[in-house]
Write an enzyme that holds these catalytic residues in place. Structure first.
Site, PDB file in Angstrom:
ATOM      1  N   ASP A 181      -0.960   0.338 -16.055  1.00  0.00           N
ATOM      2  CA  ASP A 181      -1.374   1.691 -15.167  1.00  0.00           C
ATOM      3  C   ASP A 181      -1.433   2.772 -15.949  1.00  0.00           C
ATOM      4  O   ASP A 181      -0.634   3.216 -16.731  1.00  0.00           O
ATOM      5  CB  ASP A 181      -0.199   1.716 -14.143  1.00  0.00           C
ATOM      6  CG  ASP A 181      -0.526   2.265 -12.577  1.00  0.00           C
ATOM      7  OD1 ASP A 181      -1.422   3.265 -12.736  1.00  0.00           O
ATOM      8  OD2 ASP A 181       0.023   1.862 -11.699  1.00  0.00           O
ATOM      9  N   ASP A 282      -4.999   5.415 -12.247  1.00  0.00           N
ATOM     10  CA  ASP A 282      -4.406   6.224 -11.115  1.00  0.00           C
ATOM     11  C   ASP A 282      -5.231   7.393 -10.788  1.00  0.00           C
ATOM     12  O   ASP A 282      -5.642   8.107 -11.491  1.00  0.00           O
ATOM     13  CB  ASP A 282      -2.779   6.874 -11.750  1.00  0.00           C
ATOM     14  CG  ASP A 282      -2.214   7.348 -10.646  1.00  0.00           C
ATOM     15  OD1 ASP A 282      -1.441   6.726  -9.588  1.00  0.00           O
ATOM     16  OD2 ASP A 282      -1.711   8.398 -10.600  1.00  0.00           O
ATOM     17  N   GLU A 340      -8.123   3.641  -8.906  1.00  0.00           N
ATOM     18  CA  GLU A 340      -7.479   3.980  -7.535  1.00  0.00           C
ATOM     19  C   GLU A 340      -8.140   5.201  -6.998  1.00  0.00           C
ATOM     20  O   GLU A 340      -8.210   6.233  -7.755  1.00  0.00           O
ATOM     21  CB  GLU A 340      -5.905   4.341  -7.589  1.00  0.00           C
ATOM     22  CG  GLU A 340      -5.185   4.497  -6.438  1.00  0.00           C
ATOM     23  CD  GLU A 340      -4.013   5.415  -6.281  1.00  0.00           C
ATOM     24  OE1 GLU A 340      -3.448   5.327  -5.275  1.00  0.00           O
ATOM     25  OE2 GLU A 340      -3.913   6.064  -7.278  1.00  0.00           O
ATOM     26  N   HIS A 411       2.838  -0.241  -3.855  1.00  0.00           N
ATOM     27  CA  HIS A 411       3.962   0.412  -3.958  1.00  0.00           C
ATOM     28  C   HIS A 411       4.030   2.011  -3.175  1.00  0.00           C
ATOM     29  O   HIS A 411       4.732   2.620  -3.434  1.00  0.00           O
ATOM     30  CB  HIS A 411       4.365   0.821  -5.456  1.00  0.00           C
ATOM     31  CG  HIS A 411       3.275   1.700  -6.129  1.00  0.00           C
ATOM     32  ND1 HIS A 411       1.838   1.216  -6.340  1.00  0.00           N
ATOM     33  CD2 HIS A 411       3.191   2.791  -6.833  1.00  0.00           C
ATOM     34  CE1 HIS A 411       1.099   2.316  -6.966  1.00  0.00           C
ATOM     35  NE2 HIS A 411       1.945   3.322  -7.229  1.00  0.00           N
ATOM     36  N   ASP A 412       2.704   2.146  -2.681  1.00  0.00           N
ATOM     37  CA  ASP A 412       2.594   3.349  -2.027  1.00  0.00           C
ATOM     38  C   ASP A 412       2.601   3.346  -0.382  1.00  0.00           C
ATOM     39  O   ASP A 412       2.489   4.345   0.076  1.00  0.00           O
ATOM     40  CB  ASP A 412       1.429   4.060  -2.301  1.00  0.00           C
ATOM     41  CG  ASP A 412       1.393   4.548  -3.876  1.00  0.00           C
ATOM     42  OD1 ASP A 412       2.706   4.895  -4.348  1.00  0.00           O
ATOM     43  OD2 ASP A 412       0.334   4.775  -4.383  1.00  0.00           O
TER      44      ASP A 412
HETATM   45  O1  TEU Z   1      -1.278   7.487  -5.666  1.00  0.00           O
HETATM   46  C1  TEU Z   1      -1.949   8.267  -5.137  1.00  0.00           C
HETATM   47  C2  TEU Z   1      -2.227   8.326  -3.621  1.00  0.00           C
HETATM   48  O2  TEU Z   1      -3.102   8.927  -3.272  1.00  0.00           O
HETATM   49  C3  TEU Z   1      -1.252   8.228  -2.654  1.00  0.00           C
HETATM   50  O3  TEU Z   1      -1.286   6.869  -2.439  1.00  0.00           O
HETATM   51  C4  TEU Z   1       0.061   8.925  -2.723  1.00  0.00           C
HETATM   52  O4  TEU Z   1       0.878   8.179  -3.791  1.00  0.00           O
HETATM   53  C5  TEU Z   1       0.857   9.149  -1.374  1.00  0.00           C
HETATM   54  O5  TEU Z   1       1.079   7.883  -1.112  1.00  0.00           O
HETATM   55  C6  TEU Z   1       0.264  10.069  -0.532  1.00  0.00           C
HETATM   56  O6  TEU Z   1       0.588   9.579   0.838  1.00  0.00           O
HETATM   57  C7  TEU Z   1      -0.977   7.186  -7.152  1.00  0.00           C
HETATM   58  C8  TEU Z   1       0.207   6.256  -7.404  1.00  0.00           C
HETATM   59  O7  TEU Z   1      -0.251   5.030  -6.728  1.00  0.00           O
HETATM   60  C9  TEU Z   1       1.499   6.896  -6.805  1.00  0.00           C
HETATM   61  O8  TEU Z   1       2.516   5.953  -6.779  1.00  0.00           O
HETATM   62  C10 TEU Z   1       1.796   8.124  -7.401  1.00  0.00           C
HETATM   63  O9  TEU Z   1       2.759   8.853  -6.915  1.00  0.00           O
HETATM   64  C11 TEU Z   1       0.437   9.278  -7.299  1.00  0.00           C
HETATM   65  O10 TEU Z   1      -0.656   8.479  -7.522  1.00  0.00           O
HETATM   66  C12 TEU Z   1       0.750  10.262  -8.429  1.00  0.00           C
HETATM   67  O11 TEU Z   1       0.571   9.894  -9.709  1.00  0.00           O
END
Ligand code: TEU
Length: 627
Positions: A181, A282, A340, A411-412
Site C-alpha cells: 500500500d 492510496d 484507490e 478496511h474503510d
Molecule cells: O482512504 C481514502 C478515502 O477516501 C476513504 O475511504 C476514507 O478513508 C474515509 O473512509 C472517508 O469516509 C484511504 C485509506 O484507505 C484510508 O484507510 C486512509 O485513512 C485514507 O486514505 C488516508 O490515507
C-alpha cells in the site's frame, strides 16, 4: 478552447467522458431516476438550466467547478479499443490484509508480519494469488499506518525488515505475489521532510507541502477534512498553515514540485528493487490540486463530501503525474498498480486506466458501496437489487472493455453483509451469493480478510470501544449538536472499525488472534477458519470452490459478460469464451420468487442451496455450465 459552456446541451455533455461521469454522479448522489437519461426533454436541456434546477444551490462556484471539470479533458477516448492483453493481474485473486488485525505472533495484541507469513498456506489453499498489505511502514499510527514517517522502514509494531524479507520470499516461493500500500498523497507530520519544512522556512522541503499564510484562527481556505473539521494544520503560533485533507498528522504533498516527485519515485524504486510486485496507491486521484487552492463549493461538498473536493478529486495535472510516475518507475519494473480513486466513475476511469494512455492498470471505484442518495454515515438497509443496476451500468461502460476491480469489503467500510442483512438472518446464503457474483463477474476479485469466513459488523456498545480516528473525530463533532446516543448511532452506521476487528482463526479466546490483550474488541461468533475448513458446506469451502472454478476458466476471466433482461430482483448473466459458457442466476432479494421462464439449460456447478426448485429462494445463486 473550452468545449462546454452553460448553453451546451445535456446530450452533448453526456457524450463526453467526464460529462457522462459528472451527470451520472449527480443522478446517483441526488437519488434521481436514471430514466432522465432517456427523456428527450431532459437531454435537450441546457447545462445552465440543469445546474439552476439542482436545488437552487448552483451558484457561480458550482458552475465554474462543473465547467472546469468538463473542459479538463478534450480527448475523447470513449471509443478506444477494448483491452484484450493477457496479464497475471487479470487472472489473479487478490486478498487484502490489514496487518494490525490479521494474526499476532508476539502476544502484544497487534497483528504482525510473522503472523502473515504463518498464514500463507491458509491463503494459498483458499486460492489467493496476490496479497495487498495495508501499510506496515514506520508510522506514528495516527491513522493506523496511513501516516508514514519513514517509507524505507518497517514499523516495529509489525516486525522488522528481516520479517518482511521472509514474508516476501514465502509469498514468492508459493507462486503468489505481493503488492504494498503506497501512501503518497500525504506523509506523516513526523516525516523528515515535514519536520525540516517546519523548522526552516527557507528549506527546500517547505515547497514539498502546501504551506499558506493566514492571520488568526481562519485557515487559508474553506476546505474541510475527510476526518471532520478544517483541512489545515496551524503551525505553532505563526500565520503559517499546511494543508491536510485527512488527519492533522497527514500532510498533503505538493505534487507540483518536481524534486518532491523525484524523491517519491526513489522510494518506489527502492521497494521494487526489493522485489515487490506492485502497489495499491492510496487516494492517488487526490494528488493534483487546483492552482491557488480556491474555496470549495458548498453544494458539491455536501453531495460528494468534503467541501473543496472539486479542486482535487480529478485535479488539473493528475494525468500528467500518473503518466510520469508510470514511465519513471512502474514500467521499468513491469510493476502492477491499482489506484484507490474515490469519486471516479467508469468514463474518467477509462481515461486513467486505458492501456494506451499508460497511467494505471486498475482502479477502485466506490459507487456500489452505498445506495443512490445515501451516505456512508447513514443508518439504512442496503437493497441488494441495486447491485444489478450498478453492474449493468459498469459493465456496459467499462467492464467489458477494461479490467474492473470487484470488491465489497475493505478496511474503510462496514461489512457489506451487514449493510444488506443487518440481523444476519441470511448470513451464509448472502455471503455465498456475494462471493459468487464477485468471482463470476468480469474483473479481478479483491477479498478483504474475513470476507471468506462471512465476517459481519461488530456490536460496539460505546465510543470507548472504537479506535478509528475518523469515527472519533466525527463523534466529537456530532456531540456538539446532538446527544451522545444519537452521535454514537450515526458513527456506528459507517464506522471503519467494523471491518478492522481481528480475523477469527478458531474458537479459543480472542478467536485465536492473540495470546495477549487485543488492540480492539474481538468478535467470537463461531464463524472461524478452523471450524469452516472442515465443513464442506461452510462459506470458506464455497469460496475455495469459487476460486478454483474461476482459476480454471477462460470464460470467467476473459469472456464477455452479457446481462440478461429479467425481473428486478433477479440478476442473471452469461460469461462466454471459445465454446465455454456459464449462466449465473441470482436472487438479490430476501423474498423468494419464480425463476426466469427463459433460461439456458446445463449442469449446475455451484449453488448456495442444496438442490434447485421451481422458485428461486432467498438470496439464491446458481452457477450453471451451459452444455
Ligand atoms: O482512504 C481514502 C478515502 O477516501 C476513504 O475511504 C476514507 O478513508 C474515509 O473512509 C472517508 O469516509 C484511504 C485509506 O484507505 C484510508 O484507510 C486512509 O485513512 C485514507 O486514505 C488516508 O490515507
Amino acid at each position: 478552447m473550452n468545449r462546454f459552456t452553460l448553453t451546451s446541451k445535456i446530450r452533448d455533455v453526456y457524450n463526453s467522458p467526464v460529462g457522462r461521469d459528472v451527470i451520472d454522479k449527480l443522478i446517483l448522489q441526488l437519488g434521481l431516476s436514471e430514466k432522465l437519461l432517456k427523456n428527450p426533454l431532459a437531454m435537450n436541456m441546457k447545462l445552465g438550466t440543469l445546474s439552476a434546477r439542482v436545488g437552487g444551490n448552483a451558484d457561480e462556484g458550482f458552475n465554474d467547478a462543473i465547467l472546469g471539470l468538463l473542459n479538463s479533458e478534450q480527448n475523447d477516448c470513449l471509443k478506444e479499443p477494448p483491452d484484450t492483453e493477457r496479464k497475471w493481474w487479470k487472472e489473479s485473486l487478490f486478498y487484502q490484509i490489514y496487518p494490525r488485525s490479521f494474526y499476532d505472533t508476539d502476544g502484544d495484541g497487534i497483528g504482525d508480519i510473522p503472523g502473515i507469513t504463518a498464514k500463507l498456506d491458509y491463503l494459498k489453499e483458499l486460492g489467493v494469488d496476490a496479497l495487498w498489505l495495508s501499510p506496515i511502514y514506520d508510522s506514528p499510527q495516527d491513522d493506523n499506518g496511513y501516516d508514514i514517517r519513514d517509507y524505507r522502514a518497517i514499523d516495529p509494531v509489525f516486525g522488522t525488515m528481516e520479517d518482511f524479507d521472509n514474508l516476501l520470499a514465502g509469498v514468492h516461493e508459493r507462486g503468489m505475489r505481493l503488492i504494498m500500500d503506497l501512501v503518497i498523497n500525504h506523509t506523516s507530520d513526523e516525516h523528515e521532510w515535514f519536520k525540516q519544512a517546519v523548522s526552516d522556512p527557507e528549506s527546500k522541503y517547505r515547497d514539498y507541502y502546501h504551506f499558506r499564510k493566514s492571520e488568526g484562527e481562519e485557515p487559508p481556505n474553506n476546505w474541510k477534512s475527510f476526518f471532520s473539521g478544517q483541512a489545515w494544520k496551524k503551525i505553532g503560533d505563526s500565520d503559517d498553515w499546511a494543508l491536510c485533507l485527512f488527519s492533522k498528522k497527514q500532510m498533503d504533498l505538493n505534487w507540483d514540485n518536481p524534486e518532491m516527485r523525484r524523491d517519491v519515485y526513489e522510494i518506489i524504486r527502492w521497494w521494487l528493487e526489493k522485489g515487490v510486485d506492485g502497489f495499491r496507491l492510496d487516494v492517488i486521484n487526490l494528488i493534483s490540486k487546483t492552482d491557488g487552492l480556491p474555496n470549495g463549493n458548498d453544494f458539491i461538498g455536501k453531495m460528494m463530501g468534503p467541501r473543496g473536493i472539486e479542486h482535487y478529486f480529478y485535479g488539473p495535472k493528475l494525468h500528467d503525474y500518473l503518466q510520469e510516475m508510470r514511465s519513471e518507475v512502474f514500467e521499468p519494473f513491469d510493476a502492477f498498480t491499482v489506484g484507490e480513486m474515490p469519486g471516479i466513475g467508469p468514463e474518467t476511469g477509462k481515461l486513467l486506466t486505458s492501456p494506451t494512455r499508460r497511467e494505471l492498470d486498475m482502479f477502485f471505484s466506490f459507487d456500489h458501496l452505498e445506495l443512490p442518495g445515501k451516505a456512508k454515515f447513514e443508518d439504512y438497509i442496503y437493497d441488494a437489487a441495486f447491485l444489478k443496476t450498478y453492474y449493468t451500468r459498469w459493465m456496459r461502460n467499462y467492464g467489458n472493455a477494461y479490467q474492473s476491480s470487484l470488491f465489497y469489503d475493505n478496511h474503510d467500510n462496514p461489512r457489506m453483509l451487514s449493510k444488506i442483512d443487518p440481523d444476519g438472518k441470511y448470513r451464509d446464503k448472502l455471503a455465498m451469493l456475494l462471493g459468487a457474483i464477485q468471482f463470476t463477474m468480469r474483473g479481478t476479485p479483491f477479498l478483504y480478510q474475513g470476507q471468506e469466513l462471512g465476517a459481519v459488523n461488530t456490536a460496539f456498545s460505546n465510543i470507548d470501544e472504537m479506535r478509528d480516528i475518523e469515527s472519533l473525530n466525527l463523534y466529537n463533532e456530532l456531540i456538539e449538536k446532538m446527544s451522545e446516543a444519537e452521535a454514537f448511532k450515526i458513527v456506528l452506521s459507517g464506522a471503519r472499525d467494523h471491518a478492522r476487528v481481528p480475523v477469527q482463526w478458531d474458537g479459543s479466546k480472542h478467536s485465536g488472534f492473540t495470546t495477549g490483550e487485543p488492540w480492539i474488541k474481538t468478535l467470537s461468533d463461531g464463524y472461524d477458519a478452523e471450524s469452516q475448513a472442515v465443513d464442506e458446506n461452510s462459506i470458506l469451502s464455497f469460496y475455495k470452490q469459487l476460486a478454483q472454478l474461476r482459476k480454471n476458466s477462460e470464460a470467467l476471466i476473459y469472456g464477455e459478460v452479457e446481462i440478461l433482461r429479467t425481473k428486478e430482483q433477479i440478476f442473471a448473466y452469461t460469461r462466454k469464451s471459445k465454446g465455454e459458457e456459464y449462466y449465473i442466476e441470482c436472487n438479490l432479494s430476501p423474498n423468494a420468487c419464480s425463476r426466469p421462464s427463459k433460461r439456458p439449460s446445463g449442469k449446475l456447478l455451484l449453488s448456495n442451496y442444496p438442490e434447485q426448485s421451481k422458485t428461486m429462494r432467498e438470496f439464491e445463486v446458481c452457477i450453471i455450465e451451459i452444455e
